[in-house]
Design a protein around this motif. Structure first.
Motif, PDB file in Angstrom:
ATOM      1  N   LEU A  39       0.905  -1.134  -0.023  1.00 30.03           N
ATOM      2  CA  LEU A  39       0.432  -0.069   0.078  1.00 30.03           C
ATOM      3  C   LEU A  39       0.769   1.226  -0.205  1.00 30.03           C
ATOM      4  O   LEU A  39       0.892   2.079  -0.506  1.00 30.03           O
ATOM      5  N   LYS A  40       1.753   1.342   1.062  1.00 32.61           N
ATOM      6  CA  LYS A  40       3.110   1.876   0.967  1.00 32.61           C
ATOM      7  C   LYS A  40       3.292   2.812  -0.240  1.00 32.61           C
ATOM      8  O   LYS A  40       3.922   3.885  -1.106  1.00 32.61           O
ATOM      9  N   ALA A  41       4.185   1.416  -0.760  1.00 29.40           N
ATOM     10  CA  ALA A  41       4.770   1.725  -2.043  1.00 29.40           C
ATOM     11  C   ALA A  41       3.413   2.320  -3.029  1.00 29.40           C
ATOM     12  O   ALA A  41       3.970   3.674  -4.257  1.00 29.40           O
ATOM     13  N   SER A  42       2.329   1.869  -3.189  1.00 31.24           N
ATOM     14  CA  SER A  42       1.215   2.540  -4.386  1.00 31.24           C
ATOM     15  C   SER A  42       0.806   3.491  -4.047  1.00 31.24           C
ATOM     16  O   SER A  42       0.760   4.530  -4.914  1.00 31.24           O
ATOM     17  N   LEU A  43       1.662   4.548  -2.826  1.00 28.79           N
ATOM     18  CA  LEU A  43       1.226   5.748  -2.610  1.00 28.79           C
ATOM     19  C   LEU A  43       2.330   5.976  -3.141  1.00 28.79           C
ATOM     20  O   LEU A  43       1.659   7.610  -3.804  1.00 28.79           O
ATOM     21  N   GLN A  44       3.163   5.395  -3.247  1.00 26.89           N
ATOM     22  CA  GLN A  44       4.635   6.523  -3.335  1.00 26.89           C
ATOM     23  C   GLN A  44       4.256   6.897  -5.122  1.00 26.89           C
ATOM     24  O   GLN A  44       5.060   8.091  -5.226  1.00 26.89           O
ATOM     25  N   LYS A  45       4.127   5.359  -5.631  1.00 30.03           N
ATOM     26  CA  LYS A  45       4.242   5.400  -6.833  1.00 30.03           C
ATOM     27  C   LYS A  45       2.878   7.106  -7.525  1.00 30.03           C
ATOM     28  O   LYS A  45       3.183   7.157  -8.158  1.00 30.03           O
ATOM     29  N   ILE A  46       1.680   6.736  -6.814  1.00 33.22           N
ATOM     30  CA  ILE A  46       0.860   7.974  -7.703  1.00 33.22           C
ATOM     31  C   ILE A  46       1.247   9.325  -6.723  1.00 33.22           C
ATOM     32  O   ILE A  46       1.013   9.964  -7.771  1.00 33.22           O
ATOM     33  N   SER A  47       2.385   9.526  -5.628  1.00 33.81           N
ATOM     34  CA  SER A  47       2.921  10.854  -5.298  1.00 33.81           C
ATOM     35  C   SER A  47       3.548  10.762  -7.031  1.00 33.81           C
ATOM     36  O   SER A  47       4.114  12.559  -6.879  1.00 33.81           O
ATOM     37  N   SER A  48       4.368   9.948  -6.846  1.00 30.94           N
ATOM     38  CA  SER A  48       5.828  10.502  -7.785  1.00 30.94           C
ATOM     39  C   SER A  48       4.796  10.986  -8.585  1.00 30.94           C
ATOM     40  O   SER A  48       6.166  11.486  -9.890  1.00 30.94           O
ATOM     41  N   ASP A  49       4.007   9.997  -9.663  1.00 37.51           N
ATOM     42  CA  ASP A  49       3.755  10.409 -10.987  1.00 37.51           C
ATOM     43  C   ASP A  49       3.271  12.124 -10.631  1.00 37.51           C
ATOM     44  O   ASP A  49       3.316  12.420 -11.850  1.00 37.51           O
ATOM     45  N   GLN A  50       2.437  12.108  -8.988  1.00 34.17           N
ATOM     46  CA  GLN A  50       1.774  13.622  -9.780  1.00 34.17           C
ATOM     47  C   GLN A  50       2.961  14.796  -9.722  1.00 34.17           C
ATOM     48  O   GLN A  50       2.667  15.549 -10.258  1.00 34.17           O
ATOM     49  N   GLN A  51       3.587  14.378  -9.327  1.00 30.88           N
ATOM     50  CA  GLN A  51       5.240  15.328  -8.752  1.00 30.88           C
ATOM     51  C   GLN A  51       5.674  15.506 -10.233  1.00 30.88           C
ATOM     52  O   GLN A  51       6.184  16.087 -10.682  1.00 30.88           O
ATOM     53  N   HIS A  52       5.632  14.082 -11.231  1.00 34.66           N
ATOM     54  CA  HIS A  52       6.274  14.404 -12.279  1.00 34.66           C
ATOM     55  C   HIS A  52       5.599  14.984 -13.187  1.00 34.66           C
ATOM     56  O   HIS A  52       6.358  15.961 -13.910  1.00 34.66           O
ATOM     57  N   ALA A  53       4.292  15.175 -13.219  1.00 38.02           N
ATOM     58  CA  ALA A  53       3.273  15.488 -13.840  1.00 38.02           C
ATOM     59  C   ALA A  53       3.331  17.120 -13.593  1.00 38.02           C
ATOM     60  O   ALA A  53       3.029  17.992 -14.413  1.00 38.02           O
ATOM     61  N   VAL A  54       3.304  17.085 -12.772  1.00 37.71           N
ATOM     62  CA  VAL A  54       3.697  19.045 -12.414  1.00 37.71           C
ATOM     63  C   VAL A  54       5.202  19.636 -12.747  1.00 37.71           C
ATOM     64  O   VAL A  54       4.990  20.753 -12.853  1.00 37.71           O
ATOM     65  N   GLY A  55       5.633  18.746 -12.946  1.00 36.85           N
ATOM     66  CA  GLY A  55       7.122  18.924 -12.852  1.00 36.85           C
ATOM     67  C   GLY A  55       7.310  19.456 -14.849  1.00 36.85           C
ATOM     68  O   GLY A  55       7.639  20.505 -15.040  1.00 36.85           O
ATOM     69  N   GLU A  56       6.708  18.124 -15.571  1.00 38.00           N
ATOM     70  CA  GLU A  56       6.844  18.272 -16.788  1.00 38.00           C
ATOM     71  C   GLU A  56       6.119  19.515 -17.009  1.00 38.00           C
ATOM     72  O   GLU A  56       6.067  20.589 -18.290  1.00 38.00           O
ATOM     73  N   SER A  57       4.786  19.750 -16.305  1.00 36.23           N
ATOM     74  CA  SER A  57       3.590  21.072 -16.856  1.00 36.23           C
ATOM     75  C   SER A  57       4.206  22.445 -16.386  1.00 36.23           C
ATOM     76  O   SER A  57       4.524  23.229 -17.758  1.00 36.23           O
ATOM     77  N   GLN A  58       5.291  22.295 -15.149  1.00 33.93           N
ATOM     78  CA  GLN A  58       5.995  23.772 -15.296  1.00 33.93           C
ATOM     79  C   GLN A  58       7.129  24.005 -16.034  1.00 33.93           C
ATOM     80  O   GLN A  58       7.385  24.849 -16.527  1.00 33.93           O
ATOM     81  N   ALA A  59       8.017  22.815 -16.169  1.00 32.94           N
ATOM     82  CA  ALA A  59       8.304  22.915 -17.830  1.00 32.94           C
ATOM     83  C   ALA A  59       8.285  23.587 -18.937  1.00 32.94           C
ATOM     84  O   ALA A  59       8.298  23.853 -19.914  1.00 32.94           O
ATOM     85  N   PHE A  60       7.051  22.218 -19.200  1.00 33.64           N
ATOM     86  CA  PHE A  60       6.185  23.167 -20.295  1.00 33.64           C
ATOM     87  C   PHE A  60       5.755  24.667 -20.552  1.00 33.64           C
ATOM     88  O   PHE A  60       5.989  24.942 -21.861  1.00 33.64           O
ATOM     89  N   GLU A  61       5.188  24.796 -19.360  1.00 36.85           N
ATOM     90  CA  GLU A  61       4.931  26.525 -19.105  1.00 36.85           C
ATOM     91  C   GLU A  61       6.109  27.967 -19.254  1.00 36.85           C
ATOM     92  O   GLU A  61       6.294  29.085 -18.943  1.00 36.85           O
ATOM     93  N   LEU A  62       7.286  27.134 -19.097  1.00 36.48           N
ATOM     94  CA  LEU A  62       8.881  27.885 -18.858  1.00 36.48           C
ATOM     95  C   LEU A  62       8.966  28.180 -20.290  1.00 36.48           C
ATOM     96  O   LEU A  62       9.925  28.414 -20.652  1.00 36.48           O
ATOM     97  N   GLY A  63       8.583  26.864 -21.452  1.00 39.81           N
ATOM     98  CA  GLY A  63       9.709  26.932 -22.864  1.00 39.81           C
ATOM     99  C   GLY A  63       9.784  25.819 -22.797  1.00 39.81           C
ATOM    100  O   GLY A  63      11.244  26.174 -23.415  1.00 39.81           O
ATOM    101  N   SER A  64      10.399  25.056 -21.761  1.00 40.33           N
ATOM    102  CA  SER A  64      11.283  24.125 -22.428  1.00 40.33           C
ATOM    103  C   SER A  64      11.557  23.827 -23.937  1.00 40.33           C
ATOM    104  O   SER A  64      10.515  23.144 -23.305  1.00 40.33           O
TER     105      SER A  64
END
Length: 118
Positions: free
Chosen positions: A52-77
């Motif tokens: 359960l902990k591993a699944s929650l960490q995977k969900i959290s890391s997927d969300q953080q990765h998506a936010v990071g990519e979104s921010q990078a796109f907004e900054l024009g990477s």
């Protein structure tokens, strides 16, 4: 840039690997003495909690990765495309919804057990 997304294949592969782990645990438990609860093939609390902990960490890391990519796109990477951002955001959303449904099922099962008369 990214590999094709096959969410059903990925989910099926995860289910099959979990089923194989469960079958392996049940097969090894079946050959031993079943008088103890730990040897009866039931999942131990540690393995369930760690899964359960591993699944929650995977969900959290997927969300953080998506936010990071979104921010990078907004900054024009230049190496981040809108398609990648949208796919990652949807994967994170689906993972979150899946986690939410698992939580709902666990709470429902807990309530059912607590309402049982002993």
């Amino acid at each position: 840039m990214t590999s094709p997304v096959n969410p059903l294949g990925s989910a099926l592969q995860q289910i099959q690997s979990l089923a194989a782990q469960a079958a392996g645990g049940a097969a090894s438990a079946g050959s031993s003495d079943t008088s103890a609860l730990g040897a009866s093939g039931a999942a131990s609390p540690d393995s369930f909690a760690s899964a359960l902990k591993a699944s929650l960490q995977k969900i959290s890391s997927d969300q953080q990765h998506a936010v990071g990519e979104s921010q990078a796109f907004e900054l024009g990477s230049p190496n981040v495309s809108l398609n990648d951002v949208m796919v990652d955001m949807q994967k994170a959303n689906i993972g979150f919804q899946f986690g939410l449904q698992v939580r709902n099922k666990l709470v429902s099962a807990y309530n059912d057990i607590m309402q049982m008369s002993v």
